[in-house]
Design an enzyme around this catalytic site. Structure first.
Site, PDB file in Angstrom:
ATOM      1  N   GLY A  23       0.833  -1.195   0.000  1.00 31.21           N
ATOM      2  CA  GLY A  23       0.000   0.000   0.000  1.00 31.21           C
ATOM      3  C   GLY A  23       0.868   1.245   0.000  1.00 31.21           C
ATOM      4  N   GLN A  60       3.133   9.988   0.682  1.00 30.87           N
ATOM      5  CA  GLN A  60       4.420   9.313   0.894  1.00 30.87           C
ATOM      6  C   GLN A  60       5.397   9.536  -0.263  1.00 30.87           C
ATOM      7  OE1 GLN A  60       2.406   5.404   2.041  1.00 30.87           O
ATOM      8  NE2 GLN A  60       4.298   5.287   3.221  1.00 30.87           N
ATOM      9  N   CYS A 102       5.627  -0.073   7.346  1.00 24.77           N
ATOM     10  CA  CYS A 102       5.313   1.090   6.526  1.00 24.77           C
ATOM     11  C   CYS A 102       6.547   1.468   5.725  1.00 24.77           C
ATOM     12  CB  CYS A 102       4.911   2.251   7.438  1.00 24.77           C
ATOM     13  SG  CYS A 102       4.504   3.751   6.545  1.00 24.77           S
ATOM     14  N   LEU A 103       6.344   1.774   4.433  1.00 24.53           N
ATOM     15  CA  LEU A 103       7.490   2.127   3.581  1.00 24.53           C
ATOM     16  C   LEU A 103       8.169   3.417   4.048  1.00 24.53           C
ATOM     17  CD1 LEU A 103       6.038   1.233   0.070  1.00 24.53           C
ATOM     18  CD2 LEU A 103       7.619  -0.100   1.471  1.00 24.53           C
ATOM     19  N   HIS A 152      -4.696   1.656   7.475  1.00 27.80           N
ATOM     20  CA  HIS A 152      -3.310   2.140   7.614  1.00 27.80           C
ATOM     21  C   HIS A 152      -3.043   3.262   6.605  1.00 27.80           C
ATOM     22  CE1 HIS A 152       1.219   1.488   7.965  1.00 27.80           C
ATOM     23  NE2 HIS A 152       1.105   2.208   6.866  1.00 27.80           N
ATOM     24  N   GLU A 153      -3.431   3.029   5.357  1.00 30.22           N
ATOM     25  CA  GLU A 153      -3.174   4.039   4.313  1.00 30.22           C
ATOM     26  C   GLU A 153      -4.016   5.289   4.540  1.00 30.22           C
ATOM     27  OE1 GLU A 153      -0.623   3.628   2.612  1.00 30.22           O
ATOM     28  OE2 GLU A 153      -0.393   1.515   3.080  1.00 30.22           O
ATOM     29  N   HIS A 168      -2.484   7.829   6.757  1.00 26.54           N
ATOM     30  CA  HIS A 168      -1.496   8.707   6.117  1.00 26.54           C
ATOM     31  C   HIS A 168      -2.146  10.009   5.628  1.00 26.54           C
ATOM     32  CE1 HIS A 168       2.202   6.408   6.116  1.00 26.54           C
ATOM     33  NE2 HIS A 168       1.597   5.334   5.642  1.00 26.54           N
TER      34      HIS A 168
HETATM   35 NI    NI Z   1       2.391   3.392   5.725  1.00 28.04          NI
END
Ligand code: NI
Length: 175
Positions: free
Chosen positions: A46, A51, A99-100, A141-142, A145
């Site tokens: 995701g 991001q 998370c990236l 989660h996304e 953000h």
């Molecule tokens: Ni994330």
């Protein structure tokens, strides 16, 4: 298509609240294509536009789960524009999230197990569906953000500080 650099904590842009998309344009679809390419390369399941430095309410998700237990991962790209949670279950589920934007950091986060969500897809078509399992976790989660929230914000201060310290150490070693 091109790979975009992924912002990492503590980049202040990750704390920005993303703004709604007013019109789904070809320019936006090009960004979405780049987001998928960036997410697959990372690799991740995701990615929120913020991001990659674009604070707009756009998410891409692909769980890349196999069709059958031992099978190869199958790509099912999903685009969520201006997503909203309409209702959520009282029942919770726990998952070891990563998370990236916090590379190689993981922690258990508790979230509603089921959500009813509404969003626009890459063609601007409206969807409203009940989601559960991994997709419900990933979407929540996304969506965090979009509000400038990271998964570590769901943890105790002690656990959060531990992760931030580890991350700082990792960056120092890499430099
Ligand atoms: Ni994330």
């Amino acid at each position: 298509m091109s790979l975009l650099p992924i912002l990492e904590t503590p980049d202040p842009l990750l704390r920005r609240i993303s703004t709604p998309v007013e019109q789904v344009t070809d320019e936006l679809r090009a960004l979405i294509d780049d987001m998928f390419e960036t997410m697959y390369a990372a690799p991740g399941i995701g990615l929120a536009a913020v991001q990659v430095g674009v604070p707009k309410r756009i998410l891409v998700i692909d769980l890349q789960e196999p069709e059958e237990e031992e099978g190869p991962p199958v790509r099912r790209p999903l685009v969520f524009i201006n997503p909203e949670i309409l209702s959520e279950s009282e029942e919770l589920q726990v998952y070891n999230e990563g998370c990236l934007s916090l590379p190689e950091m993981y922690a258990e986060v508790e979230r509603p197990a089921k959500v009813r969500a509404r969003w626009l897809d890459r063609d601007g078509a409206l969807h409203e569906e009940d989601l559960d399992g991994m997709l419900a976790i990933c979407l929540q989660h996304e969506m965090d953000h979009l509000e400038g929230i990271l998964f570590i914000d769901h943890l105790s201060r002690l656990k959060r500080d531990m992760i931030l310290k580890k991350l700082a150490k990792q960056k120092k070693l890499a430099a």
